[in-house]
Write an enzyme that holds these catalytic residues in place. Structure first.
Site, short mmCIF file in Angstrom:
data_model
loop_
_atom_site.label_atom_id
_atom_site.label_comp_id
_atom_site.label_asym_id
_atom_site.label_seq_id
_atom_site.Cartn_x
_atom_site.Cartn_y
_atom_site.Cartn_z
N ASP A 179 0.80 -1.23 0.00
CA ASP A 179 0.00 0.00 0.00
C ASP A 179 0.84 1.27 0.00
OD1 ASP A 179 -2.61 -1.09 -0.06
OD2 ASP A 179 -2.42 -1.67 2.04
N ASP A 238 -6.73 -3.65 -6.18
CA ASP A 238 -6.37 -2.38 -5.53
C ASP A 238 -4.91 -2.00 -5.80
OD1 ASP A 238 -8.17 -4.17 -4.31
OD2 ASP A 238 -8.19 -3.09 -2.42
N1 GLY Z 1 -7.48 -1.37 -0.52
C1 GLY Z 1 -8.41 -1.80 0.44
C2 GLY Z 1 -9.81 -1.42 0.18
O1 GLY Z 1 -10.18 -0.98 -0.87
O2 GLY Z 1 -10.59 -1.60 1.09
#
Ligand code: GLY
Length: 399
Positions: free
Chosen positions: A120, A181
């Site tokens: 992330d 994501d």
């Molecule tokens: N990247 C985690 C979410 O979208 O909850």
């Protein structure tokens, strides 16, 4: 000095008269009539400014009954959005107080630049330091943090698989999980190549985007949340979901990450297959039979509880922002009108957080993690980030 909300209102009303013939993009009158006055949004911005700065105080989400702010430290994947929101409000209002506050919060993110336990990094560092760099393009400190963060993120790239590993948990279930994501984290890598001239970051980002494109999408343009790879053969082992209703369903925010992620990847590469994928997935979203008339999706397009399922405003905010950029590249008016429609709907009493709530958020009604029953129908920090970015993108389209 506040001008954006008025501009949004004018564009919305213009579209109300000019977009009526477009059957896919009708602006519903009831949404337009609820546009709020500029002061409502300004009052909410002030609450972000007043919120106390602190390393363990990053606001992530908020329950409303009772009012409790969910605070995290910079380790959390959402931490970079709050500094980003303050940078974006600075750009929207021109008020230096927001930039000064953003600087303080951004500095608190620096310790993430060597955190190799997460994919992330883009969310954390690009939404904070990256937004700061857009405002101050020669800032050597911001550049160095972005570069070091990109180096750290690159350590999660596996040559055999050709992708960046997403999560480290659930090792008994997944060998090498990649979630859609993760496309969002590529922006940090593309920017690191621009800053340093080192193409390693760009090449990793392109490999990741290509393999995700190959393995993560369904023929109808929708996207799986998780794809699990075999690290010995590099082949796909399983397709799965973690935050969606089930493996066959379409998790709304997952679709939004894909639309935004491939539009962004096209911006850096000009590879037409990325643009085609973003268009196809946006059409899947816009034309889905379960998409409510106002364009704000239920948290998953296939929740059998629809129409009594919670919405996810964060997905709508993301799609709005991406739709403006996709319009810029394709000149497809359907995308522009859909972005405007979403912005106007979100910027209304139906979705703005009530003035009476004392929390550093702008929008209500996002859904974080429905399977875990966590953050359901709440203000969540990343919805605000993409909403503010969409407001800015809409503004910039005019220049
Ligand atoms: N990247 C985690 C979410 O979208 O909850």
């Amino acid at each position: 000095m506040f001008k954006i909300n008025l501009i949004v209102l004018v564009i919305g009303l213009t579209c109300l008269t000019s977009c009526k013939s477009d059957s896919n993009n009708k602006i519903e009158k009831e949404n337009i009539s609820k546009i709020t006055s500029p002061t409502v949004l300004e009052k909410r911005f002030q609450k972000l400014l007043d919120y106390p700065v602190g390393a363990t105080n990053f606001p992530r989400s908020m329950s409303l009954n009772p009012e409790v702010i969910h605070k995290v430290n910079s380790n959390d994947w959402t931490s970079g959005f709050f500094p980003g929101n303050l940078w974006l409000i600075f750009k929207l209002t021109g008020n230096n107080k927001y930039a000064n506050r953003a600087k303080l919060w951004t500095a608190l993110m620096e310790n993430q630049k060597t955190n190799n336990r997460t994919h992330d990094m883009g969310f954390k560092v690009y939404c904070s330091f990256g937004e700061g760099l857009k405002i101050d393009p020669d800032n050597a400190y911001y550049k160095s943090v972005i570069l070091e963060s990109a180096k750290t993120l690159s350590t999660r790239y596996d040559r055999k698989v050709g992708l960046i590993r997403s999560w480290d948990f659930n090792k008994d279930v997944w060998d090498f999980p990649v979630i859609i994501d993760n496309m969002m984290n590529l922006e940090l890598l593309f920017e690191a190549t621009k800053i340093s001239g080192d193409s390693t970051f760009y090449n990793i980002a392109v490999k990741h985007a290509n393999n995700t494109l190959k393995n993560q999408f369904r023929p109808d343009g929708s996207v799986f949340h998780v794809v699990n790879y075999d690290t010995i053969t590099g082949q796909v082992k399983t397709k799965d979901t973690h935050q969606g209703f089930n493996v066959k369903s379409s998790w709304a925010r997952g679709q939004a990450w894909a639309i935004y992620g491939y539009t962004m990847a096209y911006r850096y590469t000009k590879d037409s297959k990325y643009l085609s994928q973003a268009e196809q997935t946006l059409k899947f979203y816009m034309e889905h039979k379960n998409l409510p008339r106002d364009g704000v999706p239920y948290w998953d397009f296939n929740d059998p509880g629809i129409p009594n399922a919670p919405r996810d405003v964060s997905a709508a905010a993301l799609v709005s922002s991406a739709a403006f950029e996709l319009y810029k590249f394709t000149k497809n008016k359907h995308f522009l009108n859909f972005g405007i429609k979403l912005i106007n709907v979100l910027n209304s009493e139906s979705y703005l957080l009530s003035e009476t709530v004392n929390g550093p958020f702008v929008l209500d009604h996002s859904t974080g993690n429905w399977p875990k029953k966590d953050e359901i129908d709440q203000p969540i920090v990343y919805a605000d980030y993409y909403f503010l970015e969409a407001l800015l993108r809409q503004e910039n389209l005019k220049s």
